[in-house]
Write a protein that holds these residues in place. Sequence first.
Motif, PDB file in Angstrom:
ATOM      1  N   PRO A 143      45.259  44.914  33.358  1.00  0.00           N
ATOM      2  CA  PRO A 143      45.987  44.590  33.138  1.00  0.00           C
ATOM      3  C   PRO A 143      46.470  43.181  32.383  1.00  0.00           C
ATOM      4  CG  PRO A 143      47.207  44.225  35.283  1.00  0.00           C
ATOM      5  CD  PRO A 143      45.651  44.792  35.193  1.00  0.00           C
ATOM      6  N   LYS A 144      47.015  42.845  31.250  1.00  0.00           N
ATOM      7  CA  LYS A 144      47.223  42.019  30.943  1.00  0.00           C
ATOM      8  C   LYS A 144      47.936  40.528  31.449  1.00  0.00           C
ATOM      9  CE  LYS A 144      46.740  43.732  26.137  1.00  0.00           C
ATOM     10  NZ  LYS A 144      46.958  43.785  24.534  1.00  0.00           N
ATOM     11  N   TRP A 145      47.966  39.847  31.368  1.00  0.00           N
ATOM     12  CA  TRP A 145      49.067  39.067  32.704  1.00  0.00           C
ATOM     13  C   TRP A 145      49.417  37.725  31.777  1.00  0.00           C
ATOM     14  CZ3 TRP A 145      47.795  36.663  37.857  1.00  0.00           C
ATOM     15  CH2 TRP A 145      48.649  36.557  38.347  1.00  0.00           C
ATOM     16  N   ASN A 146      50.589  36.734  32.368  1.00  0.00           N
ATOM     17  CA  ASN A 146      50.659  35.550  31.093  1.00  0.00           C
ATOM     18  C   ASN A 146      50.942  34.484  32.236  1.00  0.00           C
ATOM     19  OD1 ASN A 146      53.664  35.392  32.200  1.00  0.00           O
ATOM     20  ND2 ASN A 146      53.341  37.017  31.852  1.00  0.00           N
ATOM     21  N   TYR A 147      51.088  33.358  31.677  1.00  0.00           N
ATOM     22  CA  TYR A 147      51.295  32.195  32.428  1.00  0.00           C
ATOM     23  C   TYR A 147      52.064  31.402  31.483  1.00  0.00           C
ATOM     24  CZ  TYR A 147      47.288  30.537  29.186  1.00  0.00           C
ATOM     25  OH  TYR A 147      46.433  29.475  28.792  1.00  0.00           O
TER      26      TYR A 147
END
Length: 436
Positions: free
Chosen positions: A115-119
Motif C-alpha cells: 500500500p501507499k503510505w504517508n508521513y
Amino acid sequence: MAQMLVPSMQCSQMRVPCNLPQTRSLMPAKMWKSLLLNNQKAKTKKGLSSFRVFAVKSENSNGTVSRLEDLLNLDITPFTEKIIAEYIWIGGTGIDIRSKSRTIPKPVEHPSELPKWNYDGSSTGQAPGEDSEVILYPQAIFKDPFRGGNNILVICDTYTPSGEPIPTNKRHRAAQIFSEKKVTNEVPWYGIEQEYTLLQSNVKWPLGWPVGGYPGPQGPYYCAAGADKSFGRDISDAHYKACLYAGINISGTNGEVMPGQWEYQVGPSVGIDAADHIWCSRYLLERITEQAGVVLSLDPKPIEGDWNGAGCHTNYSTKSMREDGGFDVIKKAILNLSLRHKEHISAYGEGNERRLTGKHETASIDTFSWGVANRGCSIRVGRDTEKRGKGYLEDRRPASNMDPYVVTSLLAETTILWEPTLEAEALAAKKLQLQV
C-alpha cells in the motif's frame, strides 16, 4: 555480541587500560567475566567479596541485554504470516535517509502489492505545517538483514496527495528518462563506487585518528591491513554481508587512501536499479554505523589539506559501447559530456568544489578533461577498453554525496538522448583532440 558497561574505577582495579575520554568503556561480556575469574584467584578474601558484588551486577546487566537480544532476534515466521516492511525515503536535504515501519498482512514479491503510505513532511523539510502530508509510493523491495525472515526494506519515492512528485523526488524524473525507448534499447549499465568516511561519534573526527591530531601521511592506508593502518574493517565487512543478504548487487569493497575512509562498489546494474541499490546500501550503512556508535559521513572533503576527498565514481556503458566499434561511441559520449560539463557539475553533489581541485586524483572542477588510465581527468577510459576497442567510461566527477538518481539519469540523457549542434560538436572535438 552483548556488551558490558564497566566503570573506569573497576578497570584500574583489574589492571585493564582505560584510556578512552568517556567515563565508561564498552567491554564484551565474556571478557568481563574472564577478568573477574582471573582476579578472584589473585585477590584476598576482602577483594573477593568486592568482586562478587561486581559479578552480580554484571550478570543482571548481561541478562537484560540477553533478553533484549533474544526479542530482537525472535523469528516470528512460525507464528504469523504478517511481516514488517520498513518504508525508506529521502528527506528534505536530498541526502538524509528517513524510514518507518508498517505491518503487512503477508509476504509480498513486488512493490505493487504494497500500500501507499504517508508521513509528516513538515518534520522532514518537505512540506508546510498547514498541509504536511506527503505520500510514499513503494518502488523497490529488498530483504531486511536486521529483522530477517520475510521482513523487507522498501525504497519509496514521494508525492503530494494529488499525485505530483515533490521537489526532492529525483527518482520520478529518472524513471521517465530510463523509460525512453532510445534509452531502454541501449541497456545502460552502471557500476558505482561509493566512498565514505567513518567518524568518531564524540568528536566527529575520522576513526583511528588521534583526537585533535593527525595520523602519518597518506600512503600506507589504501587497501591495507593492520591495527595502525586499517580502521573500521568490521563495519565494512558487516555492511558487505548485509548488502548481499538484502539482494543489493554489491561487487566489492576496499579501504581507501585516507585512513578511516572506505569504498564499496555496486553493479553492474541496469538503469534505475543502480540508484535504488545505492540508496538501499546507504540506508544499511547508516543503520550499521548507528549500531556501532560511529558516524557515517558522505562529505566530499571531510578533512581539509593534503588528504583525499570522497567521491562516487560512476562507471557507465551502453549496448553500443560494449559492442565492436564501441570506442567511437565512447568518444562521442565524452564529447557530449564535455559540452554539458557545467550542468553535470551542478548536479554532482554539494561541496564538490572542495574536492575537485586538480589534486588527490581529481580533475579541476572548472575544466573538462579525459584520458586513458588517467585518474586526474574528468572522464577516465581504461587501458582494456582502449585495447579491445569497446567497453565503458568512468565519470570521476560525482561527489560521495551525489544523488544516484540524478547522476545515472543525467549520464543517459546526455549520451543517448541529447544531441549537440554540429558546430558545437566540431569545436569540442578539436579542443579535446577527439576523432569521432
